[in-house]
Design an enzyme around this catalytic site. Structure first.
Site, PDB file in Angstrom:
ATOM      1  N   SER A 117       0.826  -1.203   0.000  1.00 37.44           N
ATOM      2  CA  SER A 117       0.000   0.000   0.000  1.00 37.44           C
ATOM      3  C   SER A 117       0.861   1.255   0.000  1.00 37.44           C
ATOM      4  CB  SER A 117      -0.966  -0.039   1.182  1.00 37.44           C
ATOM      5  OG  SER A 117      -1.897   1.011   1.104  1.00 37.44           O
ATOM      6  N   ASP A 125      -2.114   6.376  -3.983  1.00 37.07           N
ATOM      7  CA  ASP A 125      -0.974   5.626  -3.445  1.00 37.07           C
ATOM      8  C   ASP A 125      -0.581   4.501  -4.408  1.00 37.07           C
ATOM      9  OD1 ASP A 125      -3.131   3.950  -2.951  1.00 37.07           O
ATOM     10  OD2 ASP A 125      -2.461   3.336  -0.980  1.00 37.07           O
TER      11      ASP A 125
END
Length: 575
Positions: free
Chosen positions: A144, A303
């Protein structure tokens, strides 16, 4: 076996490749590093694995990935799900393609088909593909928004959400049984492909995913009306968002989308930003420079695995770009959906808005204003995804929107995880609506504050690494659990929710009731004057997190209240 013995085994056993052995032998004499790499098995938590890339039992490498996958394979077989197969996606991080292949080939060696994306894809597209392909499970290789030295491994179940009870605990138990690499199966890739066990997927899923995204648009005609005027700056932060985000914006008709050139290409070393997190102001430095150059209306960053969205928009009074928290952007999208769907007669009578317990309380008043059900779940978008499944099974509510404070939300039910691609799309539609009204996104946010209250939230984290750090975090939680304060700064503690014990206790009367949510190591303090704070150890990093929320009568007042609450809580913790 102690960590030194384990280290020696990895240095000498023929199972491990020469590159791994060389990396470990170079550590000889560095006892602290050897201990950190081998003092434990990298924990397979309720979501999967996450850790620093490197050799060792406490690191992300092909061996720990295989070990985790063998446990997953064993569980899939126990559920008679091997015929359904597993979808696998990966992001731009170092070793992501290799880890994806290792997972696939372990599954293949266990007789389980793997559908592997041909190249990097967003996490939400993996969630979509699990359901689209009728798979038993899904895996995405990503860490992530973590720093560049990390990678991870997240597991999804057949509903498209990350694993929840009972599957999370059951898979965890199966992984724990794989105590030796002798128990781990793998096979040659060419043999797996020839046997039809390893199948490559790509554009056919992309097209279907894209159609689902575009279906979430409420007013495509507004986009077309301002498409030539509105200016959007976007950065994928070297991750997976570049192609899908640009594609959906182009297909909706946006004409002025400027992508930060230095951050456009996928790169797991993240050369322009040490922490590829859209929550971090530093991640926006290049995007804001470009925004000022082209006079952008909205500035967006996703992201690396494109499930989180960060936002800046212009303040018309100052001409400066203002940052939005995940709560703020989420509320703008939520209110827009509720308002416009009500106006168009498409808001379901049994509609529901779903948020986590640490997300803004503004959601409660907005839900009430539009007469939709507000449901709170534990931290983690998988619990929002689980609610969608329960709504469908129990025919109780219709999902309208879901969000969490950590910059993640989901419009629609095509996926069961947060999706920055659809968040970009929806926020650009809201910005288009604002443009048509002659206001900015920031003006619209101020309007929400004036209408519903000046809600403001914050987060503080303490990083405590290693064995000692884990013990310190546990000691903090025990102290706060066993000796709850009656006041925190200027606020009275009205009640303490201990989700591990499933008990809510009123401080003044001692009256108790159940929280109604699954067991989790989380403490939540309900405070006077509409304030709250919540404490929980991170499930993926060596951190303890402190969440705060207040409501004030102006932007300045709520900021002052939040600062005072943070200071008081951290002083209490550090006593």
């Amino acid at each position: 076996m102690n960590y030194k013995d384990e280290y020696q085994k990895w240095c000498t056993d023929s199972y491990f490749d020469e590159k791994t052995k060389a990396e470990l032998k170079a550590l000889e004499g560095n006892d602290a590093e050897i201990e950190d790499r081998f003092y434990r098995q990298l924990e397979f938590g309720t979501g999967g694995l996450r850790g620093v890339i490197g050799a060792g039992t406490n690191r992300m490498n092909i061996y720990t990935v295989r070990q985790a996958t063998q446990g997953l394979a064993n569980y899939i077989i126990s559920q008679n799900g091997q015929e359904k197969g597993v979808a696998i996606a990966y992001d731009s991080r170092i070793m992501s393609p290799e880890f994806a292949d290792e997972a696939a080939l372990c599954l293949n060696a266990n007789g389980i088909k793997a559908y592997v994306f041909e190249s990097l894809r967003p996490t939400p597209e993996l969630s979509f593909s699990v359901r689209e392909l009728s798979c038993i499970a899904g895996i995405v290789i990503t860490a992530s928004h973590n720093p560049r030295e990390y990678n991870g491994y997240k597991v999804y179940w057949e509903d498209g959400a990350q694993i929840t009870p009972p599957h999370d605990k059951n898979i965890l138990a199966e992984v724990a049984k794989v105590t030796s690499f002798d128990q781990v199966k793998t096979m040659d890739k060419k043999e797996a492909q020839a046997a039809g066990l390893y199948q490559v997927i790509g554009s056919e899923i992309d097209d279907k995913y894209m159609e689902q995204l575009k279906k979430q648009s409420i007013h495509p005609e507004i986009i077309k009306a301002v498409a030539k005027d509105i200016k959007i700056v976007y950065t994928p932060l070297h991750g997976t968002g570049n192609l899908p985000v640009r594609r959906v914006l182009k297909e909706l008709g946006f004409e002025n989308v400027y992508v930060v050139p230095e951050q456009e290409k996928p790169d797991g070393t993240f050369p322009t930003v040490s922490y590829p997190n859209p929550e971090s102001p530093k991640a926006f430095e290049l995007a804001l420079a470009l925004a000022k150059k082209v006079d952008a209306d909205i500035v967006l960053a996703t992201d690396p695995d494109a499930d989180r969205l960060g936002v800046y928009a212009k303040d018309t009074k100052t001409g400066e770009y203002v940052s939005f928290t995940g709560n703020m952007s989420g509320m703008l999208i939520a209110e827009y959906i509720l308002r416009e769907r009500k106006a168009t007669g498409t808001l379901p009578e049994n509609g529901a808005l779903v948020e986590t317990i640490v997300t803004t309380d503004m959601a409660k008043v907005i839900a009430k204003a539009y007469d939709v059900k507000l449901i709170e779940v534990l931290t983690g978008f998988k619990f929002i995804g689980e609610q969608i499944k329960l709504f469908e099974q129990q025919h109780t509510y219709e999902y309208v929107f879901g969000l969490e404070e950590s910059y993640g939300c989901l419009t629609g039910t095509y996926a069961r995880d947060k999706d920055a691609c659809v968040a970009v799309m929806m926020l650009c539609e809201v910005a288009s609506w604002c443009k048509q009204k002659g206001i900015t996104l920031w003006d619209a946010m101020v309007d929400l504050y004036e209408k519903y209250g000046f809600y403001k939230e914050g987060l503080e984290t303490m990083t405590l690494k290693g064995i000692d750090g884990a013990e310190q975090i546990q000691a903090m939680m025990t102290k706060m659990r066993e000796n709850p304060p009656k006041t925190i700064g200027a606020y009275d503690v009205i009640a303490l929710r201990d989700y591990q014990k499933d008990v809510r206790t009123e401080i003044a009367t001692g009256k108790t009731e159940k929280t109604g949510l699954p067991s989790s190591n989380v403490l939540y303090y309900e405070l006077s004057d509409g304030a709250w704070c919540c404490v929980r150890p991170s499930g993926t990093e060596p951190k303890i997190k402190f969440y705060f929320g207040v409501v004030g009568n102006s932007l300045e007042n709520s900021a002052e209240k939040l600062d005072a609450l943070k200071e008081a809580m951290m002083a209490y913790v550090e006593q």
